[in-house]
Design an enzyme around this catalytic site. Sequence first.
Site, PDB file in Angstrom:
ATOM      1  N   PRO A 232       0.810  -1.223   0.000  1.00 17.34           N
ATOM      2  CA  PRO A 232       0.000   0.000   0.000  1.00 17.34           C
ATOM      3  C   PRO A 232       0.844   1.273   0.000  1.00 17.34           C
ATOM      4  O   PRO A 232       0.515   2.237  -0.680  1.00 17.34           O
ATOM      5  CB  PRO A 232      -0.831  -0.141   1.276  1.00 17.34           C
ATOM      6  CG  PRO A 232      -1.011  -1.625   1.419  1.00 17.34           C
ATOM      7  CD  PRO A 232       0.299  -2.207   0.977  1.00 17.34           C
ATOM      8  N   GLU A 233       1.935   1.284   0.780  1.00 22.95           N
ATOM      9  CA  GLU A 233       2.894   2.383   0.730  1.00 22.95           C
ATOM     10  C   GLU A 233       4.303   1.857   0.935  1.00 22.95           C
ATOM     11  O   GLU A 233       4.505   0.858   1.625  1.00 22.95           O
ATOM     12  CB  GLU A 233       2.617   3.443   1.804  1.00 22.95           C
ATOM     13  CG  GLU A 233       1.592   4.499   1.416  1.00 22.95           C
ATOM     14  CD  GLU A 233       0.196   4.116   1.867  1.00 22.95           C
ATOM     15  OE1 GLU A 233      -0.749   4.855   1.546  1.00 22.95           O
ATOM     16  OE2 GLU A 233       0.054   3.078   2.536  1.00 22.95           O
ATOM     17  N   THR A 234       5.254   2.565   0.315  1.00 24.37           N
ATOM     18  CA  THR A 234       6.674   2.340   0.553  1.00 24.37           C
ATOM     19  C   THR A 234       7.280   3.657   0.997  1.00 24.37           C
ATOM     20  O   THR A 234       7.011   4.710   0.411  1.00 24.37           O
ATOM     21  CB  THR A 234       7.373   1.827  -0.713  1.00 24.37           C
ATOM     22  OG1 THR A 234       6.827   0.546  -1.066  1.00 24.37           O
ATOM     23  CG2 THR A 234       8.873   1.679  -0.497  1.00 24.37           C
TER      24      THR A 234
ATOM     25  N   HIS B 126       1.252   3.790   8.775  1.00 27.26           N
ATOM     26  CA  HIS B 126       1.799   2.455   8.998  1.00 27.26           C
ATOM     27  C   HIS B 126       3.228   2.340   8.472  1.00 27.26           C
ATOM     28  O   HIS B 126       4.060   1.636   9.056  1.00 27.26           O
ATOM     29  CB  HIS B 126       0.876   1.382   8.388  1.00 27.26           C
ATOM     30  CG  HIS B 126       1.092   1.098   6.940  1.00 27.26           C
ATOM     31  ND1 HIS B 126       0.491   1.826   5.943  1.00 27.26           N
ATOM     32  CD2 HIS B 126       1.818   0.138   6.307  1.00 27.26           C
ATOM     33  CE1 HIS B 126       0.847   1.343   4.764  1.00 27.26           C
ATOM     34  NE2 HIS B 126       1.654   0.310   4.955  1.00 27.26           N
TER      35      HIS B 126
END
Length: 294
Positions: free
Chosen positions: A44-46, A73
Amino acid sequence: MIAYSEVSAFTDTPGFGNRAGVVLDASGLSEREMQGLAAFLDAPETVFVTRMSSGAVRVRYFTPTQEVDFCGHASVALGLMLAQNGHWDGQDLVLETLVGRIPLQLVCEAGVPSRVWMRQRLPEVRAVPRSLHADLAEALGIDVRMIHKGLPLAASSTGLWSVFVPLLDSVILDALEPDLAQIRMLSEALDVVSVYAYTPMGVNRFAARDFAPAVGIPEDPVTGSAAGALMALLASEGKLPVRHDRACGVVFQGHALGTPGEVEVEVEVRGQTVTAVHVGGCAVLDREGIWKRE
């Protein structure tokens, strides 16, 4: 050759919670390369560390399709990796993000890093026109009568904007069949990142699901930024019990995707004014790898 880690945040079980990519040394990467690696990892995110100095770490966050200003997160995941790799010993540390400086706090158990807390931005709130309530319900696949009238429906942000839609119970929440195209349209119209459906599980415990197709995430498993904004919104509306000027709560998320996680939130209040928002949780390393630059 770029080293990366994949970390499960808001859980102590690999593969649960919310997966984040973490790159501790992205100083030589272009924006195009960061986006390419984020798409490759398909988390979902890096989060990418572009500069590291004493007491401060400059970061950027990318979904598989675009850059975002902040991610809760991934910040928790980054904190764990900084500690485990010897870059953070628990002293004061600040993330320099596009939404400002985010202080982190490290919690260790028996000398082992176990939990990361972040102090998010003070909340902002915008009203959502009543004429759009039925549209939001339709986009979630429910009847407008399933919206909880005793809890706030509003847009709020402690870093990223979401629309918070309260539902009557967890049965309704679990059975949602969202129209992602409609959610994306409403998100763009309301200038928010996601539509966040939530329901009470107790006086200060909530279950939630977060839909963010506007930034390339059909459903985010566990959302730290939104959990902070939700609890701040509830505290400002007098919907959370307050003791010694603090309101605490937990958000359970990810069950619908088979990756349950928990976000802990502590809100400092004075009257009904929120003066600080702290969001924390566990994280655990899933795997490490090497990405070959083109």
